[in-house]
Design a protein around this motif. Structure first.
Motif, mmCIF file in Angstrom:
data_model
loop_
_atom_site.group_PDB
_atom_site.id
_atom_site.type_symbol
_atom_site.label_atom_id
_atom_site.label_comp_id
_atom_site.label_asym_id
_atom_site.label_seq_id
_atom_site.Cartn_x
_atom_site.Cartn_y
_atom_site.Cartn_z
ATOM 1 N N GLY A 163 0.897 -1.296 -0.015
ATOM 2 C CA GLY A 163 0.079 0.143 -0.086
ATOM 3 C C GLY A 163 1.024 1.297 0.051
ATOM 4 O O GLY A 163 2.071 1.440 0.122
ATOM 5 N N VAL A 164 0.251 2.382 -0.122
ATOM 6 C CA VAL A 164 0.907 3.612 -0.152
ATOM 7 C C VAL A 164 1.499 3.929 1.437
ATOM 8 O O VAL A 164 0.912 3.756 2.388
ATOM 9 C CB VAL A 164 -0.138 4.840 -0.314
ATOM 10 N N PRO A 165 2.919 3.983 1.416
ATOM 11 C CA PRO A 165 3.349 4.189 2.889
ATOM 12 C C PRO A 165 2.806 5.321 3.600
ATOM 13 O O PRO A 165 2.239 6.353 3.232
ATOM 14 C CB PRO A 165 4.865 4.626 2.732
ATOM 15 N N ASN A 166 2.538 5.039 5.107
ATOM 16 C CA ASN A 166 1.823 6.189 5.916
ATOM 17 C C ASN A 166 3.059 7.159 5.911
ATOM 18 O O ASN A 166 4.096 7.218 5.893
ATOM 19 C CB ASN A 166 1.543 5.084 7.351
#
Length: 168
Positions: A161-164
């Motif tokens: 996923g898109v990194p936090n």
């Protein structure tokens, strides 16, 4: 001088923060094997002079569903070996399930040694974040834990996923 591992902290057991220095030497295997949730409170001390000079972190996820967990790996003079030969799955995961937060911070000067075939997964959708910012004077090293290290021994870092925003 243990005939096997010097000390094992399992099932979320941990040291008290702010405790004194610890010295584990002369063990036939590693000085210390601990649950990932305990890596942030490994005391200063001496962990070299054992059959395996590494702090072993078995493949147990950093964080569980609904839990908030933030741990900081600090340099302790020996690498943190990620995984054991007995682990059935070669993935060390940061973030699990939903509604939780798991932050693994790796301090400058720390070395992670990955067993062959291992990888570190940071699952943003499950609340996982990785903070690893080394310096020129104190780099963070991620390397192979193989007896004779070679390129390709371990898989690498995988971001799901898109990194936090907290990942750095």
């Amino acid at each position: 001088g243990s005939a096997s591992t010097g000390m094992i902290l399992a099932s979320a057991a941990r040291f008290s923060p702010g405790g004194g220095a610890l010295r584990i030497t002369g063990s036939a295997l590693a000085p210390l094997v601990l649950d990932p949730s305990a890596v942030g409170v490994v005391p200063t001390g001496t962990y070299a002079g054992n059959g395996l000079d590494a702090i072993v972190v078995p493949r147990v996820a950093f964080g569980v569903s609904g839990q908030v967990l933030a741990v900081s790996m600090q340099p302790r003079g020996v690498p943190y070996q990620m995984g054991t030969a007995e682990d059935p799955n070669p993935v060390q995961q940061v973030g699990v399930g939903t509604a939780g937060t798991a932050i693994l911070a790796i301090e400058p000067g720390t070395t992670l040694a990955m067993l062959p075939g291992y990888r570190l997964d940071v699952d943003a959708a499950a609340g996982g974040s990785l903070v690893a910012i080394g310096t020129a004077a104190a780099p963070i090293t991620m390397t192979s834990a193989a007896t004779t290290p070679a390129a390709g021994d371990w898989v690498g870092l995988v971001f799901r996923g898109v990194p936090n925003a907290g990942t750095a």
